[in-house]
Motif scaffolding. Sequence first.
Motif, PDB file in Angstrom:
ATOM      1  N   ASP A 111       0.738  -1.181   0.148  1.00  0.00           N
ATOM      2  CA  ASP A 111       0.000   0.138  -0.061  1.00  0.00           C
ATOM      3  C   ASP A 111       0.794   1.120  -0.109  1.00  0.00           C
ATOM      4  OD1 ASP A 111      -2.134  -1.556   0.143  1.00  0.00           O
ATOM      5  OD2 ASP A 111      -2.679  -1.270   2.492  1.00  0.00           O
ATOM      6  N   LYS A 112       1.810   1.334   0.803  1.00  0.00           N
ATOM      7  CA  LYS A 112       2.568   2.690   1.161  1.00  0.00           C
ATOM      8  C   LYS A 112       3.415   2.898  -0.093  1.00  0.00           C
ATOM      9  CE  LYS A 112       1.969   3.111   5.838  1.00  0.00           C
ATOM     10  NZ  LYS A 112       2.246   3.330   7.246  1.00  0.00           N
ATOM     11  N   SER A 113       3.912   1.769  -0.794  1.00  0.00           N
ATOM     12  CA  SER A 113       4.918   1.877  -1.712  1.00  0.00           C
ATOM     13  C   SER A 113       4.006   2.298  -3.180  1.00  0.00           C
ATOM     14  CB  SER A 113       5.794   0.497  -2.116  1.00  0.00           C
ATOM     15  OG  SER A 113       5.050  -0.398  -2.319  1.00  0.00           O
ATOM     16  N   GLU A 148      -5.859  -4.261  14.359  1.00  0.00           N
ATOM     17  CA  GLU A 148      -6.050  -5.148  13.135  1.00  0.00           C
ATOM     18  C   GLU A 148      -5.000  -4.977  12.039  1.00  0.00           C
ATOM     19  OE1 GLU A 148      -8.200  -7.913  13.254  1.00  0.00           O
ATOM     20  OE2 GLU A 148      -7.323  -8.506  11.309  1.00  0.00           O
ATOM     21  N   ASP A 149      -4.873  -3.933  11.932  1.00  0.00           N
ATOM     22  CA  ASP A 149      -3.874  -3.707  10.724  1.00  0.00           C
ATOM     23  C   ASP A 149      -2.246  -4.424  10.815  1.00  0.00           C
ATOM     24  OD1 ASP A 149      -3.181  -1.811  12.573  1.00  0.00           O
ATOM     25  OD2 ASP A 149      -2.525  -0.257  11.235  1.00  0.00           O
ATOM     26  N   GLN A 150      -2.004  -4.809  11.970  1.00  0.00           N
ATOM     27  CA  GLN A 150      -0.872  -5.314  12.241  1.00  0.00           C
ATOM     28  C   GLN A 150      -0.635  -6.818  12.252  1.00  0.00           C
ATOM     29  OE1 GLN A 150       2.231  -3.808  12.648  1.00  0.00           O
ATOM     30  NE2 GLN A 150       1.177  -1.849  12.096  1.00  0.00           N
ATOM     31  N   ALA A 194     -12.754   3.080   5.864  1.00  0.00           N
ATOM     32  CA  ALA A 194     -11.584   3.277   5.644  1.00  0.00           C
ATOM     33  C   ALA A 194     -10.946   3.435   7.144  1.00  0.00           C
ATOM     34  CB  ALA A 194     -10.998   4.223   4.788  1.00  0.00           C
ATOM     35  N   LYS A 195      -9.674   2.823   7.347  1.00  0.00           N
ATOM     36  CA  LYS A 195      -9.261   2.747   8.562  1.00  0.00           C
ATOM     37  C   LYS A 195      -8.927   4.343   8.945  1.00  0.00           C
ATOM     38  CE  LYS A 195      -4.668   2.288   9.251  1.00  0.00           C
ATOM     39  NZ  LYS A 195      -2.967   1.797   9.837  1.00  0.00           N
ATOM     40  N   MET A 196      -9.111   4.710  10.238  1.00  0.00           N
ATOM     41  CA  MET A 196      -8.588   6.088  10.816  1.00  0.00           C
ATOM     42  C   MET A 196      -7.091   6.125  10.666  1.00  0.00           C
ATOM     43  SD  MET A 196      -9.425   8.114  14.278  1.00  0.00           S
ATOM     44  CE  MET A 196     -11.111   8.467  14.090  1.00  0.00           C
ATOM     45  N   SER A 197      -6.544   7.046  10.142  1.00  0.00           N
ATOM     46  CA  SER A 197      -4.919   6.960   9.766  1.00  0.00           C
ATOM     47  C   SER A 197      -4.569   8.308   9.446  1.00  0.00           C
ATOM     48  CB  SER A 197      -4.880   5.957   8.556  1.00  0.00           C
ATOM     49  OG  SER A 197      -3.876   6.494   7.693  1.00  0.00           O
ATOM     50  N   LYS A 198      -3.396   8.473  10.203  1.00  0.00           N
ATOM     51  CA  LYS A 198      -2.877   9.917   9.930  1.00  0.00           C
ATOM     52  C   LYS A 198      -2.588  10.169   8.363  1.00  0.00           C
ATOM     53  CE  LYS A 198       2.015   8.449  10.346  1.00  0.00           C
ATOM     54  NZ  LYS A 198       1.971   6.685  10.503  1.00  0.00           N
ATOM     55  N   SER A 199      -2.450   9.276   7.670  1.00  0.00           N
ATOM     56  CA  SER A 199      -2.109   9.572   6.323  1.00  0.00           C
ATOM     57  C   SER A 199      -3.407  10.390   5.668  1.00  0.00           C
ATOM     58  CB  SER A 199      -1.923   8.381   5.349  1.00  0.00           C
ATOM     59  OG  SER A 199      -1.179   7.479   6.124  1.00  0.00           O
ATOM     60  N   VAL A 200      -4.579  10.177   6.160  1.00  0.00           N
ATOM     61  CA  VAL A 200      -5.896  10.946   5.743  1.00  0.00           C
ATOM     62  C   VAL A 200      -6.388  11.780   6.744  1.00  0.00           C
ATOM     63  CG1 VAL A 200      -7.963  10.609   4.394  1.00  0.00           C
ATOM     64  CG2 VAL A 200      -6.311   8.937   4.473  1.00  0.00           C
TER      65      VAL A 200
HETATM   66  N1  AQP Z   1      -7.553   3.102  12.754  1.00  0.00           N
HETATM   67  C1  AQP Z   1      -7.212   2.350  13.767  1.00  0.00           C
HETATM   68  N2  AQP Z   1      -7.818   1.269  14.360  1.00  0.00           N
HETATM   69  C2  AQP Z   1      -7.222   0.567  15.431  1.00  0.00           C
HETATM   70  N3  AQP Z   1      -6.006   0.639  15.621  1.00  0.00           N
HETATM   71  C3  AQP Z   1      -5.094   1.391  14.811  1.00  0.00           C
HETATM   72  N4  AQP Z   1      -3.885   1.716  14.922  1.00  0.00           N
HETATM   73  C4  AQP Z   1      -3.530   2.532  14.078  1.00  0.00           C
HETATM   74  N5  AQP Z   1      -4.711   2.982  13.134  1.00  0.00           N
HETATM   75  C5  AQP Z   1      -5.508   2.239  13.897  1.00  0.00           C
HETATM   76  C6  AQP Z   1      -2.990   0.724  15.956  1.00  0.00           C
HETATM   77  O1  AQP Z   1      -1.968   2.031  16.578  1.00  0.00           O
HETATM   78  C7  AQP Z   1      -0.818   1.418  16.996  1.00  0.00           C
HETATM   79  C8  AQP Z   1       0.319   2.476  16.229  1.00  0.00           C
HETATM   80  O2  AQP Z   1       0.557   2.356  14.957  1.00  0.00           O
HETATM   81  P1  AQP Z   1       1.863   2.759  14.217  1.00  0.00           P
HETATM   82  O3  AQP Z   1       2.608   3.392  15.046  1.00  0.00           O
HETATM   83  O4  AQP Z   1       1.972   1.876  13.271  1.00  0.00           O
HETATM   84  O5  AQP Z   1       0.782   4.123  13.665  1.00  0.00           O
HETATM   85  P2  AQP Z   1       0.425   4.107  12.262  1.00  0.00           P
HETATM   86  O6  AQP Z   1       0.105   2.697  11.611  1.00  0.00           O
HETATM   87  O7  AQP Z   1       1.747   4.952  11.665  1.00  0.00           O
HETATM   88  O8  AQP Z   1      -0.672   5.078  12.437  1.00  0.00           O
HETATM   89  P3  AQP Z   1      -1.434   5.195  11.346  1.00  0.00           P
HETATM   90  O9  AQP Z   1      -2.646   6.252  11.253  1.00  0.00           O
HETATM   91  O10 AQP Z   1      -2.365   3.934  10.942  1.00  0.00           O
HETATM   92  O11 AQP Z   1      -0.436   5.496  10.030  1.00  0.00           O
HETATM   93  P4  AQP Z   1      -0.381   5.266   8.541  1.00  0.00           P
HETATM   94  O12 AQP Z   1      -1.440   6.151   7.910  1.00  0.00           O
HETATM   95  O13 AQP Z   1       1.083   5.342   8.078  1.00  0.00           O
HETATM   96  O14 AQP Z   1      -0.841   3.802   8.374  1.00  0.00           O
HETATM   97  C9  AQP Z   1      -0.702   0.142  15.990  1.00  0.00           C
HETATM   98  O15 AQP Z   1      -0.961  -0.883  16.814  1.00  0.00           O
HETATM   99  C10 AQP Z   1      -1.703   0.074  15.004  1.00  0.00           C
HETATM  100  O16 AQP Z   1      -2.448  -1.113  15.083  1.00  0.00           O
END
Ligand code: AQP
Length: 329
Positions: A111-113, A148-150, A194-200
């Motif tokens: 996704d990121k690349s 879950e994303d991990q 979509a996942k709540m994420s700092k990218s959006v």
């Molecule tokens: N939306 C989410 N719901 C539940 N858990 C989440 N985590 C992140 N977003 C959600 C969990 O937060 C922890 C820290 O994650 P990180 O350091 O990898 O942070 P991140 O992934 O950089 O945060 P983002 O916003 O998810 O970034 P991008 O947009 O770059 O992908 C982890 O345990 C993660 O599962």
Amino acid sequence: LPRVLSGIQPTADSFHLGNYLGAIRQWVAMQETHDTFYCVVDLHAITVEHDPELLRQRTRVSAAQLLALGIDPDRATLFVQSQVPEHPQLSWVMECMAGFGEASRMTQFKDKSARQALDRVSVGLFTYPVLQAADILLYQANFVPVGEDQRQHLELTRDLAQRFNSRFGRTFTLPEAYIVKDTAKIFDLQDPTAKMSKSVPAGVVELLEDPKKAAKKIRSAVTDTGREIVYDTENKPGVSNLLSIYSALTGKSVADLEKAYDGRGYGDLKKDLGEVVVDFITPVQASVRSYLDDPAELDKLLAKGAERARAVAAKTLAQTYERVGFLAG
Ligand code: AQP
């Protein structure tokens, strides 16, 4: 006590509600029942372009947020990843355990690349999950509280540990992802699929943002057609997401919330949840400020954490080096 390790990246000015509800809330709870290691993973943060001064600042702000949210440095070992050199040292060994194809299948990397030209994507971003495996295996962690994303990265960690153990003799504990179903994935307020994420940033509630703005974001969250306030992730992802957040922040069950809002409109729910969020983030912000007022003290606390972490990490690394055939140091 069973061991726990987890980490968070200092890649934004603030953590968001997804980070808190998906991960950090569990970190806090597990301090009571587990031997816990929590780190701000600054090595991971340089896999993408970054500004050095900003990284230093965000590393401190991240640690301050963890403390403000309830991580107790006397109980948990709280540290910054780059201050424990065993992380990249073990990571190299793990890189040599990982298959190129295996690493290529990581969806986060894909996704990121996909968003950029491959020459602009760092090799570090590619090997990121392997460093993450080293983070976990160094502490012989039994559980890794994450969102879950991990999950896929945790599977890779287990595979690498298992491979190493069967090739060189039992060295690593096989860790399990600890994912709390109700808050495993918090969704974006503007796009609740979509996942709540700092990218959006549009649909993200940051813990350190102006509380008035945070409340406004909740009030303008995308909800669904219809009027009823019921938890139904398929047909009402927006309302369901708000109910999950509401329930997690107040301890009220989703069923009780559905009852309380029976016959009332989305506007009421959003207004009330806005207030819940304001009440949650306001004291956190005050506490973060007080930790940041004394950065020397904060750095001291983190240095102590790193020392404690190293004591454990060095043992695992020494054993690993011995098993792979390096001369004793
Ligand atoms: N939306 C989410 N719901 C539940 N858990 C989440 N985590 C992140 N977003 C959600 C969990 O937060 C922890 C820290 O994650 P990180 O350091 O990898 O942070 P991140 O992934 O950089 O945060 P983002 O916003 O998810 O970034 P991008 O947009 O770059 O992908 C982890 O345990 C993660 O599962």
